[in-house]
Design a protein around this motif. Structure first.
Motif, PDB file in Angstrom:
ATOM      1  N   THR A   1      -3.779  -0.155  -0.745  1.00 37.04           N
ATOM      2  CA  THR A   1      -4.983  -1.188   0.070  1.00 37.04           C
ATOM      3  C   THR A   1      -4.459  -2.439  -0.375  1.00 37.04           C
ATOM      4  OG1 THR A   1      -6.735   0.529  -0.233  1.00 37.04           O
ATOM      5  CG2 THR A   1      -7.353  -1.841   0.264  1.00 37.04           C
ATOM      6  N   ILE A   2      -4.124  -2.819  -1.526  1.00 36.77           N
ATOM      7  CA  ILE A   2      -3.378  -4.451  -1.889  1.00 36.77           C
ATOM      8  C   ILE A   2      -2.489  -4.605  -1.247  1.00 36.77           C
ATOM      9  CG2 ILE A   2      -2.952  -5.768  -3.545  1.00 36.77           C
ATOM     10  CD1 ILE A   2      -4.561  -3.915  -5.703  1.00 36.77           C
ATOM     11  N   ALA A   3      -1.451  -3.572  -1.058  1.00 38.11           N
ATOM     12  CA  ALA A   3      -0.323  -4.080  -0.264  1.00 38.11           C
ATOM     13  C   ALA A   3      -0.665  -4.383   1.390  1.00 38.11           C
ATOM     14  CB  ALA A   3       0.567  -2.921  -0.171  1.00 38.11           C
ATOM     15  N   LYS A   4      -1.655  -3.594   1.988  1.00 40.97           N
ATOM     16  CA  LYS A   4      -1.946  -3.679   3.360  1.00 40.97           C
ATOM     17  C   LYS A   4      -2.611  -5.008   3.424  1.00 40.97           C
ATOM     18  CE  LYS A   4      -2.447   1.398   4.333  1.00 40.97           C
ATOM     19  NZ  LYS A   4      -3.292   2.527   4.258  1.00 40.97           N
ATOM     20  N   LEU A   5      -3.654  -5.369   2.426  1.00 43.11           N
ATOM     21  CA  LEU A   5      -4.352  -6.528   2.633  1.00 43.11           C
ATOM     22  C   LEU A   5      -3.161  -7.754   2.758  1.00 43.11           C
ATOM     23  CD1 LEU A   5      -7.198  -5.927   0.529  1.00 43.11           C
ATOM     24  CD2 LEU A   5      -7.317  -6.150   3.056  1.00 43.11           C
ATOM     25  N   GLY A   6      -2.262  -7.654   1.776  1.00 48.96           N
ATOM     26  CA  GLY A   6      -1.204  -8.684   1.687  1.00 48.96           C
ATOM     27  C   GLY A   6      -0.585  -8.892   2.830  1.00 48.96           C
ATOM     28  N   LEU A   7      -0.004  -7.664   3.412  1.00 50.65           N
ATOM     29  CA  LEU A   7       0.914  -7.579   4.738  1.00 50.65           C
ATOM     30  C   LEU A   7       0.246  -7.958   5.673  1.00 50.65           C
ATOM     31  CD1 LEU A   7       3.479  -6.795   5.631  1.00 50.65           C
ATOM     32  CD2 LEU A   7       2.723  -4.375   6.061  1.00 50.65           C
ATOM     33  N   THR A   8      -1.192  -7.560   5.999  1.00 54.36           N
ATOM     34  CA  THR A   8      -1.923  -8.133   7.058  1.00 54.36           C
ATOM     35  C   THR A   8      -1.962  -9.716   7.098  1.00 54.36           C
ATOM     36  OG1 THR A   8      -3.379  -6.048   7.078  1.00 54.36           O
ATOM     37  CG2 THR A   8      -4.183  -8.059   8.112  1.00 54.36           C
ATOM     38  N   ALA A   9      -2.387 -10.211   6.112  1.00 56.91           N
ATOM     39  CA  ALA A   9      -2.410 -11.602   5.914  1.00 56.91           C
ATOM     40  C   ALA A   9      -1.087 -12.453   6.420  1.00 56.91           C
ATOM     41  CB  ALA A   9      -2.890 -12.058   4.539  1.00 56.91           C
ATOM     42  N   ALA A  10       0.170 -11.740   5.874  1.00 58.13           N
ATOM     43  CA  ALA A  10       1.523 -12.397   6.180  1.00 58.13           C
ATOM     44  C   ALA A  10       1.499 -12.143   7.541  1.00 58.13           C
ATOM     45  CB  ALA A  10       2.366 -11.749   5.396  1.00 58.13           C
ATOM     46  N   VAL A  11       1.424 -11.138   8.171  1.00 54.76           N
ATOM     47  CA  VAL A  11       1.809 -10.687   9.609  1.00 54.76           C
ATOM     48  C   VAL A  11       0.900 -11.602  10.535  1.00 54.76           C
ATOM     49  CG1 VAL A  11       1.801  -9.010  11.357  1.00 54.76           C
ATOM     50  CG2 VAL A  11       2.677  -8.230   9.203  1.00 54.76           C
TER      51      VAL A  11
END
Length: 328
Positions: A144-154
């Motif tokens: 979930t943490i990885a997805k949140l960070g990736l979402t912010a970056a993308v």
């Protein structure tokens, strides 16, 4: 990058001239000293924060992963602008090539939006930790943490890229002088020929939607946190929580306020002195990266203790000459 810059039907200059801070040219040499000091502290503290979190397994928790993201973004934001700004102030190196200007613009605007997304995830993290402590570890898992960070970056990169692409497609037939310390989107667009309304409309809409939605959600998160804090039985716990939330909100305001001021002044703030506008724009990319590791990191007891422990160990490490077998 080369494919993006080569358009047979459009003329792009080989370089632009950055003026620095219009109206304060004589003072720029001295302004560079505090700028350099703050930049050095921002780089040092963010790298220290990243190293401490990386090397201490006890800090491999959601809150500290988000702190690492914030520190990395701040390093990109400051390093993509400050070295060039300092070279303008100290060495009169005003020229920047077109590709470098577009790259700088991309890093500034995309990573500013990424940082806004990370600040939102950090507010969500604090909300879960304080208001939903029993569900915290089950919600904020590693994936979930990885997805949140990736979402912010993308999201940040996806929103900024069209604006940068449109700038690269414009024709430039006027002066090459950018009245700014760095390649800010609308400062460059103003030099273009023809219709630049799509650039202006897209820029205003993107900034308003991203900052508006993120700031509202952050405000809601902290309001819910404060409501929970008010119900705490311990006065000491309430004061500590108020202090922490207050400092977090202060840093968030310091990130959004100068950015919005600079952004909207570029379009409608003709009555505002140019040097004030440029100073605010420079501080927007300089002060929050310096304060973020202090407010979010060093004020956290476990990180502060870890940093002090490393410094103490280094200070008290025996020199080779005093160790057994060392030379006198």
């Amino acid at each position: 990058m080369q494919g993006l810059m080569s358009y047979p039907n459009h003329s792009s200059p080989s370089s632009f001239i950055l003026t620095g801070i219009p109206g304060l040219e004589d003072a720029q040499f001295w302004i560079a000293f505090p700028f350099c000091t703050v930049y050095f502290m921002a780089v040092l503290w963010n790298i220290t924060l990243l190293l401490v979190i990386r090397t201490d397994p006890s800090l491999h928790l959601p809150m500290f992963y988000f702190l690492s993201m914030l520190a990395a973004i701040d390093l990109v934001l400051t390093t993509s602008t400050m070295p060039k700004i300092l070279s303008i102030f100290w060495f009169h190196s005003h020229e920047i090539n077109f590709e470098g200007c577009v790259a700088q613009m991309f890093f500034i605007h995309s990573f500013s939006m990424v940082e806004s997304g990370v600040l939102l995830t950090m507010a969500f993290d604090r909300y879960l930790a304080i208001c939903k402590p029993l569900r915290y570890s089950t919600i904020l898992t590693g994936p979930t943490i990885a997805k949140l960070g990736l979402t912010a970056a993308v999201r940040g990169i996806a929103i900024a890229t069209p604006a940068i692409y449109m700038v690269a497609n414009l024709s430039y037939c006027g002066p090459r002088i950018i009245h700014h310390s760095y390649c800010e989107h609308m400062s460059v667009v103003k030099l273009a020929c023809g219709d630049t309304r799509p650039n202006s409309i897209y820029g205003i809409t993107a900034a308003t939607v991203v900052v508006g939605s993120d700031s509202i959600l952050i405000a809601v998160s902290y309001m819910l946190i404060l409501r929970e804090v008010v119900g705490l039985s311990s006065r000491e716990a309430r004061l500590k929580s108020f202090g922490t939330c207050g400092s977090h909100v202060g840093v968030i305001l310091l990130f959004y306020t100068p950015g919005l001021f600079s952004f909207y002044t570029q379009r409608w703030g003709q009555s505002i002195p140019v040097h004030l506008h440029i100073l605010m724009a420079d501080l927007y990319l300089l002060v929050p990266p310096m304060l973020n590791p202090l407010i979010y990191g060093m004020r956290t007891k476990v990180i502060r203790e870890r940093v002090l422990s490393l410094l103490w160990q280094k200070r008290n490490k025996p020199s080779p000459s005093l160790m057994p077998g060392g030379k006198e």
